[in-house]
Design a protein around this motif. Structure first.
Motif, mmCIF file in Angstrom:
data_model
loop_
_atom_site.group_PDB
_atom_site.id
_atom_site.type_symbol
_atom_site.label_atom_id
_atom_site.label_comp_id
_atom_site.label_asym_id
_atom_site.label_seq_id
_atom_site.Cartn_x
_atom_site.Cartn_y
_atom_site.Cartn_z
ATOM 1 N N GLY A 50 9.705 11.002 128.461
ATOM 2 C CA GLY A 50 9.527 9.553 128.587
ATOM 3 C C GLY A 50 8.575 8.970 127.559
ATOM 4 N N LEU A 51 8.150 9.791 126.596
ATOM 5 C CA LEU A 51 7.207 9.366 125.558
ATOM 6 C C LEU A 51 7.746 9.778 124.198
ATOM 7 N N ILE A 52 7.246 9.134 123.149
ATOM 8 C CA ILE A 52 7.626 9.501 121.783
ATOM 9 C C ILE A 52 6.417 10.133 121.113
ATOM 10 N N SER A 53 6.539 11.405 120.766
ATOM 11 C CA SER A 53 5.477 12.104 120.030
ATOM 12 C C SER A 53 5.610 11.769 118.547
ATOM 13 N N PHE A 54 4.613 12.161 117.768
ATOM 14 C CA PHE A 54 4.707 11.917 116.326
ATOM 15 C C PHE A 54 5.899 12.656 115.739
ATOM 16 N N GLU A 55 6.131 13.875 116.162
ATOM 17 C CA GLU A 55 7.265 14.655 115.648
ATOM 18 C C GLU A 55 8.588 13.949 115.962
ATOM 19 N N GLU A 56 8.699 13.418 117.173
ATOM 20 C CA GLU A 56 9.918 12.684 117.554
ATOM 21 C C GLU A 56 10.038 11.386 116.749
ATOM 22 N N PHE A 57 8.914 10.740 116.522
ATOM 23 C CA PHE A 57 8.890 9.511 115.714
ATOM 24 C C PHE A 57 9.370 9.825 114.297
ATOM 25 N N GLN A 58 8.859 10.922 113.733
ATOM 26 C CA GLN A 58 9.263 11.352 112.391
ATOM 27 C C GLN A 58 10.769 11.580 112.317
ATOM 28 N N LYS A 59 11.288 12.275 113.313
ATOM 29 C CA LYS A 59 12.726 12.570 113.339
ATOM 30 C C LYS A 59 13.538 11.281 113.469
ATOM 31 N N ALA A 60 13.077 10.366 114.316
ATOM 32 C CA ALA A 60 13.780 9.094 114.505
ATOM 33 C C ALA A 60 13.791 8.261 113.222
ATOM 34 N N MET A 61 12.795 8.466 112.376
ATOM 35 C CA MET A 61 12.669 7.686 111.136
ATOM 36 C C MET A 61 13.285 8.394 109.926
ATOM 37 N N GLU A 62 13.990 9.496 110.147
ATOM 38 C CA GLU A 62 14.553 10.288 109.047
ATOM 39 C C GLU A 62 15.377 9.463 108.061
ATOM 40 N N ARG A 63 16.149 8.549 108.556
ATOM 41 C CA ARG A 63 17.055 7.789 107.683
ATOM 42 C C ARG A 63 16.450 6.480 107.190
ATOM 43 N N THR A 64 15.208 6.251 107.503
ATOM 44 C CA THR A 64 14.521 5.042 107.058
ATOM 45 C C THR A 64 13.825 5.316 105.728
ATOM 46 N N ASP A 65 13.970 4.404 104.803
ATOM 47 C CA ASP A 65 13.337 4.553 103.492
ATOM 48 C C ASP A 65 11.869 4.124 103.593
ATOM 49 N N VAL A 66 11.085 4.988 104.212
ATOM 50 C CA VAL A 66 9.668 4.720 104.448
ATOM 51 C C VAL A 66 8.924 4.544 103.132
ATOM 52 N N GLU A 67 9.280 5.341 102.144
ATOM 53 C CA GLU A 67 8.597 5.261 100.855
ATOM 54 C C GLU A 67 8.714 3.854 100.267
ATOM 55 N N GLN A 68 9.874 3.229 100.432
ATOM 56 C CA GLN A 68 10.086 1.874 99.914
ATOM 57 C C GLN A 68 9.434 0.831 100.826
ATOM 58 N N LYS A 69 9.663 0.931 102.115
ATOM 59 C CA LYS A 69 9.207 -0.069 103.073
ATOM 60 C C LYS A 69 7.698 -0.066 103.271
ATOM 61 N N MET A 70 7.050 1.049 103.010
ATOM 62 C CA MET A 70 5.601 1.140 103.225
ATOM 63 C C MET A 70 4.853 1.379 101.926
ATOM 64 N N SER A 71 5.310 0.741 100.870
ATOM 65 C CA SER A 71 4.618 0.855 99.581
ATOM 66 C C SER A 71 4.254 -0.528 99.084
ATOM 67 N N ILE A 72 3.088 -0.604 98.489
ATOM 68 C CA ILE A 72 2.580 -1.835 97.891
ATOM 69 C C ILE A 72 2.425 -1.573 96.402
ATOM 70 N N ARG A 73 2.880 -2.497 95.598
ATOM 71 C CA ARG A 73 2.711 -2.359 94.157
ATOM 72 C C ARG A 73 1.301 -2.825 93.789
ATOM 73 N N PHE A 74 0.481 -1.876 93.363
ATOM 74 C CA PHE A 74 -0.879 -2.191 92.938
ATOM 75 C C PHE A 74 -0.862 -2.431 91.431
ATOM 76 N N LEU A 75 -1.476 -3.504 90.989
ATOM 77 C CA LEU A 75 -1.484 -3.823 89.568
ATOM 78 C C LEU A 75 -2.330 -2.822 88.803
ATOM 79 N N HIS A 76 -1.914 -2.555 87.571
ATOM 80 C CA HIS A 76 -2.668 -1.621 86.719
ATOM 81 C C HIS A 76 -3.696 -2.379 86.010
#
Length: 189
Positions: free
Chosen positions: A163-189
């Motif tokens: 009845g709960l979502i562990s981090f491992e389960e969360f990771q598995k549920a997010m497998e097909r999500t482009d986390v690298e794109q959605k959780m990245s900020i472009r920092f200026l050089h």
């Protein structure tokens, strides 16, 4: 680099931060200036209140959860510059061959997981999911609809049927999500 605040950051500190976070020298200087502009009391630390002065966080329905995630690892009421940069490094885009542990997919997911784990027990309950969903959508969706979304989310992600979502389960549920794109900020050089 002639400003007063950049002089307070020694070259060896900049190099250490560069090695551990992957930020460039110029990015670190810019982040240091931003840190100092947020530090209204000039004490070398940022409080939760300092973060609430950031307009984008103040109006974000999840602003409080985002701020909480910044302070999550320290369990303190303040962050120093190195802690601030370390959290921001999580949002550095991942580039081929230049990523480090701080901006890995797993670290990005850990940050997202903290947004939902309101009681810090390393599990997301239906109630926590409902709370965050309510923050995100406000009154635009009925309680019944939110309950259905929360139930379905838990049903799909909860592999061990506790009845709960562990981090491992969360990771598995997010497998097909482009986390690298959605959780990245472009920092200026």
């Amino acid at each position: 680099m002639g400003s007063r605040s950049s002089l307070l950051l020694r070259d060896e500190e900049i190099e250490e931060i560069r090695r551990t976070t992957g930020f460039s020298h110029n990015q670190i200087i810019r982040l240091y200036h931003r840190f100092n502009s947020l530090d209204k009391s000039n004490n070398g630390f940022l409080s939760r209140e300092d973060f609430l002065r950031i307009p984008e966080l103040a109006i974000n329905p999840l602003g409080d959860r985002i701020i909480h995630a910044f302070f999550g690892e320290t369990h303190d009421s303040t962050l120093n510059f190195k802690q601030y940069v370390k959290v921001l490094a999580t949002f550095r885009p991942v580039k081929d061959g230049s990523d480090n542990r701080l901006n890995s997919r797993e670290e990005k997911l850990k940050f997202a997981f903290k947004m939902y784990d309101v009681d810090h027990n390393d599990k997301i309950s239906r109630e926590e999911l409902l709370l965050v969903l309510q923050m995100m959508v406000g009154a635009n969706i009925s309680e019944e609809q939110l309950g259905c979304i929360a139930d379905r989310t838990i049903q799909e992600a909860d592999n061990d049927n506790d009845g709960l979502i562990s981090f491992e389960e969360f990771q598995k549920a997010m497998e097909r999500t482009d986390v690298e794109q959605k959780m990245s900020i472009r920092f200026l050089h």
